[in-house]
Design a protein around this motif. Structure first.
Motif, mmCIF file in Angstrom:
data_model
loop_
_atom_site.group_PDB
_atom_site.id
_atom_site.type_symbol
_atom_site.label_atom_id
_atom_site.label_comp_id
_atom_site.label_asym_id
_atom_site.label_seq_id
_atom_site.Cartn_x
_atom_site.Cartn_y
_atom_site.Cartn_z
ATOM 1 N N VAL A 44 0.857 -1.182 0.000
ATOM 2 C CA VAL A 44 0.000 0.000 0.000
ATOM 3 C C VAL A 44 0.891 1.230 0.000
ATOM 4 C CG1 VAL A 44 -1.841 1.226 1.201
ATOM 5 C CG2 VAL A 44 -1.748 -1.289 1.296
ATOM 6 N N CYS A 45 0.798 2.006 -1.067
ATOM 7 C CA CYS A 45 1.683 3.154 -1.239
ATOM 8 C C CYS A 45 0.995 4.165 -2.153
ATOM 9 C CB CYS A 45 2.996 2.686 -1.862
ATOM 10 S SG CYS A 45 4.153 3.992 -2.227
ATOM 11 N N ASP A 46 1.044 5.430 -1.782
ATOM 12 C CA ASP A 46 0.419 6.460 -2.609
ATOM 13 C C ASP A 46 1.389 7.101 -3.597
ATOM 14 O OD1 ASP A 46 -2.149 6.176 -1.597
ATOM 15 O OD2 ASP A 46 -1.806 7.599 0.031
ATOM 16 N N GLU A 47 2.661 6.781 -3.505
ATOM 17 C CA GLU A 47 3.659 7.361 -4.406
ATOM 18 C C GLU A 47 3.881 6.463 -5.617
ATOM 19 O OE1 GLU A 47 7.235 7.816 -2.147
ATOM 20 O OE2 GLU A 47 6.497 9.585 -1.101
ATOM 21 N N GLU A 48 4.183 7.078 -6.727
ATOM 22 C CA GLU A 48 4.561 6.333 -7.927
ATOM 23 C C GLU A 48 5.996 5.841 -7.723
ATOM 24 O OE1 GLU A 48 3.611 4.667 -11.461
ATOM 25 O OE2 GLU A 48 2.296 6.065 -10.417
ATOM 26 N N LEU A 49 6.252 4.561 -7.990
ATOM 27 C CA LEU A 49 7.585 4.004 -7.787
ATOM 28 C C LEU A 49 8.437 4.215 -9.034
ATOM 29 C CD1 LEU A 49 6.727 0.604 -6.058
ATOM 30 C CD2 LEU A 49 7.124 2.839 -5.012
ATOM 31 N N HIS A 52 14.522 2.987 -9.214
ATOM 32 C CA HIS A 52 15.307 2.754 -7.996
ATOM 33 C C HIS A 52 14.424 2.183 -6.880
ATOM 34 C CE1 HIS A 52 19.147 4.176 -5.875
ATOM 35 N NE2 HIS A 52 18.517 3.401 -5.034
ATOM 36 N N ASP A 53 13.199 2.715 -6.764
ATOM 37 C CA ASP A 53 12.258 2.199 -5.764
ATOM 38 C C ASP A 53 11.890 0.745 -6.065
ATOM 39 O OD1 ASP A 53 12.199 4.764 -4.657
ATOM 40 O OD2 ASP A 53 10.396 5.329 -5.779
ATOM 41 N N ARG A 54 11.643 0.448 -7.333
ATOM 42 C CA ARG A 54 11.287 -0.927 -7.721
ATOM 43 C C ARG A 54 12.439 -1.891 -7.442
ATOM 44 N NH1 ARG A 54 8.754 2.009 -11.850
ATOM 45 N NH2 ARG A 54 10.452 1.645 -13.292
ATOM 46 N N TRP A 55 13.672 -1.431 -7.631
ATOM 47 C CA TRP A 55 14.836 -2.265 -7.328
ATOM 48 C C TRP A 55 14.860 -2.592 -5.833
ATOM 49 C CZ3 TRP A 55 18.909 -1.184 -4.026
ATOM 50 C CH2 TRP A 55 19.964 -2.103 -4.048
ATOM 51 N N LEU A 56 14.689 -1.568 -4.980
ATOM 52 C CA LEU A 56 14.678 -1.780 -3.534
ATOM 53 C C LEU A 56 13.520 -2.685 -3.128
ATOM 54 C CD1 LEU A 56 15.786 -1.226 -0.716
ATOM 55 C CD2 LEU A 56 14.431 0.894 -0.683
ATOM 56 N N PHE A 57 12.355 -2.458 -3.711
ATOM 57 C CA PHE A 57 11.186 -3.284 -3.424
ATOM 58 C C PHE A 57 11.479 -4.751 -3.760
ATOM 59 C CE2 PHE A 57 6.904 -4.886 -4.724
ATOM 60 C CZ PHE A 57 6.310 -4.833 -3.475
ATOM 61 N N TRP A 91 1.857 -4.522 3.545
ATOM 62 C CA TRP A 91 2.925 -3.570 3.844
ATOM 63 C C TRP A 91 2.422 -2.170 3.487
ATOM 64 C CZ3 TRP A 91 8.193 -3.765 0.809
ATOM 65 C CH2 TRP A 91 9.007 -2.711 1.230
ATOM 66 N N VAL A 92 2.272 -1.336 4.483
ATOM 67 C CA VAL A 92 1.833 0.048 4.298
ATOM 68 C C VAL A 92 3.071 0.930 4.373
ATOM 69 C CG1 VAL A 92 0.351 1.883 5.165
ATOM 70 C CG2 VAL A 92 -0.395 -0.507 5.355
ATOM 71 N N ALA A 93 3.388 1.593 3.256
ATOM 72 C CA ALA A 93 4.632 2.366 3.168
ATOM 73 C C ALA A 93 4.366 3.835 2.890
ATOM 74 C CB ALA A 93 5.517 1.791 2.071
ATOM 75 N N SER A 110 8.248 5.622 3.288
ATOM 76 C CA SER A 110 8.148 5.361 1.849
ATOM 77 C C SER A 110 9.457 4.778 1.329
ATOM 78 C CB SER A 110 7.832 6.653 1.104
ATOM 79 O OG SER A 110 8.939 7.529 1.166
ATOM 80 N N LEU A 111 9.366 4.086 0.211
ATOM 81 C CA LEU A 111 10.586 3.514 -0.380
ATOM 82 C C LEU A 111 11.569 4.620 -0.756
ATOM 83 C CD1 LEU A 111 9.193 0.633 -2.614
ATOM 84 C CD2 LEU A 111 10.521 0.430 -0.521
ATOM 85 N N LYS A 112 11.064 5.753 -1.243
ATOM 86 C CA LYS A 112 11.959 6.862 -1.618
ATOM 87 C C LYS A 112 12.808 7.315 -0.436
ATOM 88 C CE LYS A 112 9.314 8.769 -5.439
ATOM 89 N NZ LYS A 112 9.749 7.684 -6.260
ATOM 90 N N SER A 113 12.209 7.389 0.750
ATOM 91 C CA SER A 113 12.971 7.841 1.907
ATOM 92 C C SER A 113 13.889 6.746 2.445
ATOM 93 C CB SER A 113 12.040 8.352 3.007
ATOM 94 O OG SER A 113 11.262 7.307 3.527
ATOM 95 N N MET A 114 13.596 5.504 2.151
ATOM 96 C CA MET A 114 14.441 4.398 2.635
ATOM 97 C C MET A 114 15.814 4.376 1.970
ATOM 98 S SD MET A 114 12.141 1.054 3.074
ATOM 99 C CE MET A 114 11.330 0.730 4.598
ATOM 100 N N HIS A 115 15.915 4.940 0.778
ATOM 101 C CA HIS A 115 17.201 4.938 0.076
ATOM 102 C C HIS A 115 18.282 5.642 0.883
ATOM 103 C CE1 HIS A 115 15.466 3.223 -3.517
ATOM 104 N NE2 HIS A 115 14.575 4.189 -3.573
ATOM 105 N N THR A 116 17.905 6.664 1.611
ATOM 106 C CA THR A 116 18.886 7.448 2.360
ATOM 107 C C THR A 116 18.724 7.314 3.871
ATOM 108 O OG1 THR A 116 17.426 9.372 2.246
ATOM 109 C CG2 THR A 116 19.104 9.154 0.515
ATOM 110 N N ASN A 117 17.861 6.396 4.302
ATOM 111 C CA ASN A 117 17.597 6.254 5.728
ATOM 112 C C ASN A 117 17.779 4.795 6.156
ATOM 113 O OD1 ASN A 117 16.608 6.193 8.329
ATOM 114 N ND2 ASN A 117 14.759 7.347 7.878
#
Length: 133
Positions: A44-49, A52-57, A91-93, A110-117
């Motif tokens: 469950v995610c409101d952002e477009e992946l 890079h997000d799809r790779w992490l996912f 999974w609610v992100a 969100s996956l976008k914020s996980m890249h740097t966190n």
């Protein structure tokens, strides 16, 4: 309305309207999302992946011993329309949403914020591991 229809509407830029008080429209059929049996994780995610997000996912799914074909991504407002399912995980992100009953819930940034966190990745990993224990 089926998930495929929702995805097609989103792809062509149409918005989907949900009736907040369906009791006012008793003849109106309520939209329902039927998940395929192969779907084990609802993301469950409101952002477009992006790529890079799809790779992490994909990497996170792999760590959970799941394949991308076993996951489905939907926006938060569509969760209420999920009916019968064979889900193991929800999974609610990066948003707040209800989740289907009878599955293990994961919440994260969100996956976008996980890249740097790295702390957000660690917190997600701890949740995943807590279900395996």
């Amino acid at each position: 309305m089926k998930q495929r229809d929702l995805q097609l509407m989103k792809a062509i830029g149409l918005t989907y309207w949900q009736i907040r008080k369906p009791g006012f429209f008793p003849e109106q059929e309520q939209p329902v999302i039927d998940l395929p049996e192969s779907c084990k994780l609802l993301f469950v995610c409101d952002e477009e992946l992006d790529e890079h997000d799809r790779w992490l996912f994909g990497r996170i799914l792999g760590s959970m011993k799941l394949k991308p074909e076993q996951a489905l991504c939907i926006p938060a407002e569509a969760v209420e329309q999920v009916r019968e399912h064979q889900l193991k995980w929800c999974w609610v992100a990066g948003c707040e949403a209800a989740h289907p009953a009878d599955c293990q819930l994961l919440t994260s940034a969100s996956l976008k914020s996980m890249h740097t966190n790295p702390g957000a990745k660690k917190a997600l990993w701890q949740q995943i591991c807590s279900y395996d224990a």
